[in-house]
Write an enzyme that holds these catalytic residues in place. Structure first.
Site, PDB file in Angstrom:
ATOM      1  N   TYR A 127       0.923  -1.206  -0.008  1.00  0.00           N
ATOM      2  CA  TYR A 127      -0.105  -0.081  -0.170  1.00  0.00           C
ATOM      3  C   TYR A 127       0.973   1.196   0.104  1.00  0.00           C
ATOM      4  O   TYR A 127       0.750   2.326  -0.732  1.00  0.00           O
ATOM      5  CB  TYR A 127      -0.866  -0.046   1.227  1.00  0.00           C
TER       6      TYR A 127
ATOM      7  N   LYS B 297       0.789   3.982  -2.937  1.00  0.00           N
ATOM      8  CA  LYS B 297       0.417   5.363  -2.758  1.00  0.00           C
ATOM      9  C   LYS B 297       1.531   6.349  -2.961  1.00  0.00           C
ATOM     10  O   LYS B 297       1.238   7.532  -3.302  1.00  0.00           O
ATOM     11  CB  LYS B 297      -0.309   5.702  -1.233  1.00  0.00           C
TER      12      LYS B 297
END
Length: 311
Positions: free
Chosen positions: A155, A159
């Site tokens: 993640y 991001k």
């Protein structure tokens, strides 16, 4: 600042933050393409917008592939005659520490968040450029991508990559008048409901009450609706000069994140050898090393989470 006459795509908008973004865009006048992988969820999202007097259609497909990106743009053009706004919100989580994270865990998160943002933005920008539309690209980052977080290798990479792409796209799209920005939201989601630290905030929200000031002000933590206003603003003509930015929003707080900059610089004639670094690195940079992760202030006593036995 009305969005009347404009059309938007919001990926991952069947529920949660994505639905709040789509509903706010519709409230401000935009027609919206809803996207989700669940037909019933997507249909309910569409109904929530049309019941309020807005216009919306659904595309049920997983984000990541070029095929889905093309399908989304076609849905906007076929149903609303145009496309002006793209919000790339779709995402999944597969949180595990590094040694427990599988190839599949990593690839899935990267495919949906990072590749899905890439393919959808590429397709939307091609449409904008071909039709002379000064479109708006709004991507979704995360504090994890800015600072890191335990158990979120996949993640964090996705991001951080999204924000990196935004800076590049701002340069590439400038001549066409298209803007690209990343929002860094901090809001109650299905994930934060499971975190004891946020228990009192989530419970207040579920009761329809305002979250305590500690969460809204000190932490900048709020509801999905607190984020949606920034999405709509960045989609508007008023934000035509805002591009290449990472903007944090949550609760009562709005933040402009800096681009990475050197925090300390030192020079040495002849360059930095192994020996020179061993002698001087700690003196030069030891007190300037950057922290990682987020550090939250201590919860006030009255906001401490309750255990089953303490109620």
């Amino acid at each position: 600042m009305s969005l009347a006459g404009k059309a938007a795509i919001v990926t991952g908008s069947g529920r949660g933050l994505g639905l709040a973004y789509a509903q706010e865009l519709a409230k401000q006048g935009a027609a919206v393409v809803i996207n989700d992988v669940d037909q019933q969820v997507a249909d309910e999202a569409v109904a929530s917008i049309t019941a309020a007097g807005g216009r919306a259609v659904a595309v049920v497909a997983p984000v990541g592939s070029t095929e889905t990106a093309k399908q989304l743009v076609a849905a906007a053009v076929d149903n609303f005659g145009r496309l002006d706004i793209l919000v790339t919100n779709a995402g999944v989580l597969r949180d595990k520490s590094l040694l427990k994270m599988t190839d599949e865990d990593f690839d899935l998160v990267i495919n949906v968040h990072l590749r899905g943002t890439f393919t959808c933005v590429r397709e939307a920008y091609a449409y904008f450029k071909e039709n002379g539309i000064a479109g708006r690209i709004i991507t979704i980052g995360s504090p994890t991508g800015q600072r890191g977080n335990f158990g979120q290798t996949n993640y964090a990479a996705a991001k951080a990559g999204i924000v990196g792409m935004v800076r590049t796209w701002a340069l590439e799209m400038k001549k066409a008048g298209v803007t690209a920005n990343a929002i860094i939201p901090v809001a109650a989601t299905a994930m934060t409901k499971t975190v004891p630290f946020f228990q009192k905030a989530v419970e207040a929200d579920e009761r329809g009450e305002a979250m305590p000031d500690f969460f809204r002000k000190d932490l900048g933590f709020g509801t999905a609706d607190d984020v949606a206003g920034l999405v709509a603003y960045l989609a508007s003509d008023a934000a035509a000069k805002v591009t290449g930015q990472a903007i944090g929003v949550g609760g009562d707080r709005l933040q402009l994140w800096s681009h990475p900059e050197a925090v300390a610089t030192e020079y040495r004639d002849g360059g930095w050898t192994y020996e020179a670094l061993g002698e001087r690195f700690d003196d030069l940079f030891g007190q300037r090393l950057q922290t990682v992760g987020e550090e939250f202030p201590a919860l006030p006593a009255e906001l401490q989470p309750e255990t089953a036995g303490s109620k």
